[in-house]
Motif scaffolding. Structure first.
Motif, short mmCIF file in Angstrom:
data_model
loop_
_atom_site.label_atom_id
_atom_site.label_comp_id
_atom_site.label_asym_id
_atom_site.label_seq_id
_atom_site.Cartn_x
_atom_site.Cartn_y
_atom_site.Cartn_z
N SER A 1 60.23 -75.33 -71.11
CA SER A 1 61.60 -75.83 -70.97
C SER A 1 62.33 -75.04 -69.89
CB SER A 1 62.37 -75.73 -72.29
OG SER A 1 62.59 -74.38 -72.62
N SER A 2 63.37 -75.63 -69.36
CA SER A 2 64.19 -74.96 -68.36
C SER A 2 65.59 -75.57 -68.37
CB SER A 2 63.58 -75.10 -66.96
OG SER A 2 64.41 -74.48 -65.98
N PHE A 3 66.57 -74.78 -67.97
CA PHE A 3 67.90 -75.32 -67.76
C PHE A 3 67.97 -75.96 -66.38
CE2 PHE A 3 68.91 -72.20 -71.08
CZ PHE A 3 69.64 -73.01 -71.94
N VAL A 4 68.78 -77.00 -66.26
CA VAL A 4 69.05 -77.66 -64.99
C VAL A 4 70.54 -77.52 -64.72
CG1 VAL A 4 68.85 -79.78 -63.66
CG2 VAL A 4 67.22 -79.31 -65.50
N ARG A 5 70.90 -76.95 -63.58
CA ARG A 5 72.30 -76.70 -63.27
C ARG A 5 72.69 -77.52 -62.04
NH1 ARG A 5 72.68 -70.18 -63.27
NH2 ARG A 5 71.53 -70.53 -61.32
N ILE A 6 73.75 -78.31 -62.20
CA ILE A 6 74.16 -79.23 -61.13
C ILE A 6 75.55 -78.83 -60.64
CG2 ILE A 6 74.49 -81.64 -60.52
CD1 ILE A 6 72.90 -82.32 -63.12
N SER A 7 75.68 -78.64 -59.33
CA SER A 7 76.98 -78.34 -58.75
C SER A 7 77.46 -79.54 -57.94
CB SER A 7 76.89 -77.11 -57.84
OG SER A 7 76.18 -77.43 -56.66
N PRO A 8 78.75 -79.63 -57.65
CA PRO A 8 79.20 -80.68 -56.74
C PRO A 8 78.54 -80.51 -55.37
CG PRO A 8 81.06 -79.64 -57.86
CD PRO A 8 79.86 -78.80 -58.14
N ALA A 9 78.36 -81.58 -54.65
CA ALA A 9 77.81 -81.49 -53.29
C ALA A 9 78.79 -80.72 -52.40
CB ALA A 9 77.58 -82.89 -52.73
N GLN A 10 78.27 -79.79 -51.60
CA GLN A 10 79.06 -78.97 -50.69
C GLN A 10 80.24 -78.31 -51.41
OE1 GLN A 10 79.98 -81.40 -47.23
NE2 GLN A 10 77.82 -81.63 -46.70
N VAL B 1 66.64 -74.62 -62.74
CA VAL B 1 66.48 -75.65 -61.71
C VAL B 1 67.87 -75.98 -61.18
CG1 VAL B 1 65.68 -77.99 -61.20
CG2 VAL B 1 64.45 -76.58 -62.89
N ASP B 2 68.19 -75.50 -59.98
CA ASP B 2 69.52 -75.68 -59.41
C ASP B 2 69.51 -76.81 -58.39
OD1 ASP B 2 70.45 -73.60 -60.91
OD2 ASP B 2 70.41 -72.12 -59.29
N CYS B 3 70.55 -77.65 -58.45
CA CYS B 3 70.66 -78.76 -57.52
C CYS B 3 72.12 -79.15 -57.37
CB CYS B 3 69.83 -79.95 -58.02
SG CYS B 3 70.31 -80.56 -59.64
N GLU B 4 72.36 -80.13 -56.50
CA GLU B 4 73.71 -80.65 -56.29
C GLU B 4 73.75 -82.13 -56.64
OE1 GLU B 4 74.76 -79.93 -52.23
OE2 GLU B 4 74.94 -77.76 -52.49
N VAL B 5 74.95 -82.62 -56.89
CA VAL B 5 75.12 -84.05 -57.15
C VAL B 5 74.55 -84.83 -55.96
CG1 VAL B 5 76.81 -85.90 -57.36
CG2 VAL B 5 77.12 -83.79 -58.66
N GLY B 6 73.71 -85.80 -56.26
CA GLY B 6 73.06 -86.59 -55.22
C GLY B 6 71.63 -86.18 -54.97
N ASP B 7 71.23 -84.99 -55.43
CA ASP B 7 69.85 -84.54 -55.24
C ASP B 7 68.90 -85.30 -56.16
OD1 ASP B 7 70.78 -82.72 -53.44
OD2 ASP B 7 70.48 -80.95 -54.71
N TYR B 8 67.65 -85.40 -55.73
CA TYR B 8 66.60 -86.01 -56.54
C TYR B 8 65.71 -84.90 -57.13
CZ TYR B 8 67.67 -90.63 -54.62
OH TYR B 8 68.29 -91.81 -54.27
N ILE B 9 65.22 -85.12 -58.34
CA ILE B 9 64.34 -84.15 -59.00
C ILE B 9 63.16 -84.91 -59.60
CG2 ILE B 9 64.20 -82.23 -60.63
CD1 ILE B 9 67.28 -82.32 -60.80
#
Length: 284
Positions: free
Chosen positions: A261-270, A212-220
């Motif tokens: 189960s799943s990993f969640v990976r968060i990157s900085p926005a932009q 599950v890939d997302c960026e800082v500020g995203d909602y899940i």
């Protein structure tokens, strides 16, 4: 333009061959950035506002993506650039243009790279496996179901509709137009009462393949009975529609239920930098 049917057929065959090369199961979604790195293509993200993506060949093939584009569009663009690489098109620069669909329909390389991307990210068997597990059918697909499928597949809401109509021919043009009238912001408002967020990912227990890939500020939205490991990376929000969180810190976490189960990976926005480092934790 050369025979479009043959161009599309060659691209589809190549897309499925690359999925097989990467050992992707029929029911797995895929991150195009991860796939690029596995194929030996370096990926870099940069905040160029006028660019969709760029492919540079040679001894060290590289894909450059705009970090300013929405995440689903960026994932598709990355797959598109992989298509240029795999189809031997040479160096390509995909500029951000108003009528993107027209420009890509008249240029044979662009048309073929789009076909590759669509069937690399959304092969018919993968889509139908995901739909069957969730109890969805083509006849009854609604906007929320398509929104959830797009999150799992890592593409845009409109991208799934376009593929259903033009790529697979599984829904009519008129139904596609009706579905496209519903905007993602309206779906976000319906799901969690907010529409002014950068991105919303809806995760269920049938999510398989990529993290599950997302960026800082995203909602899940996670399943209601989910347990978050390393929950310091999230702000948990009150909701009646499951476990709703907002990603707050870059890094990797894990979410699980009794059965999944799943990993969640968060990157900085932009994020700017090499794609394989986008989820590294910030150091004080």
């Amino acid at each position: 333009m050369p025979n479009k049917k043959q161009l599309a057929s060659d691209a589809i065959v190549k897309a499925l061959q690359v999925r097989k090369q990467l050992n992707l199961a029929h029911d797995e979604s895929v991150s195009a950035i991860d796939a690029s790195e596995q194929l030996g293509i370096e990926v870099r993200l940069t905040n160029l506002p006028s660019m969709e993506g760029m492919y540079v060949g040679g001894k060290k093939p590289t894909i450059v993506l705009s970090s300013l584009r929405p995440q689903g569009r960026r994932n598709f663009t990355c797959a598109h650039e992989i298509g240029h690489h795999m189809m031997g098109h040479g160096e390509q620069f995909d500029e951000l243009v108003k009528d993107r669909s027209f420009s890509r329909s008249v240029d044979p390389n662009e048309f073929q790279a789009d076909c590759f991307a669509a069937f690399f990210l959304i092969p018919k068997v993968t889509l139908e496996n995901g739909m069957k597990k969730r109890g969805y059918t083509y006849d009854t697909l609604d906007p929320i179901q398509i929104f959830k499928l797009s999150a799992w597949l890592g593409v845009s809401y409109s991208g799934v509709i376009n593929h259903l109509v033009h790529g697979l021919g599984k829904i009519s043009r008129s139904k596609g137009e009706l579905l496209a009238k519903v905007q993602p912001r309206d779906i976000r408002r319906q799901l969690i009462g907010k529409s002014d967020m950068p991105h919303l990912v809806v995760v269920d227990e049938f999510w398989k393949g990529r993290a599950v890939d997302c960026e800082v500020g995203d909602y899940i939205i996670f399943p209601r009975n989910s347990f978050l490991e390393n929950d310091s990376k999230f702000l948990v929000l009150p909701s009646i529609n499951g476990l709703v969180v907002r990603a707050s810190t870059p890094g990797v976490a894990r979410v699980s239920t009794d059965l999944w189960s799943s990993f969640v990976r968060i990157s900085p926005a932009q994020y700017n930098g090499r794609g394989c480092y986008r989820f590294e934790e910030e150091v004080d």
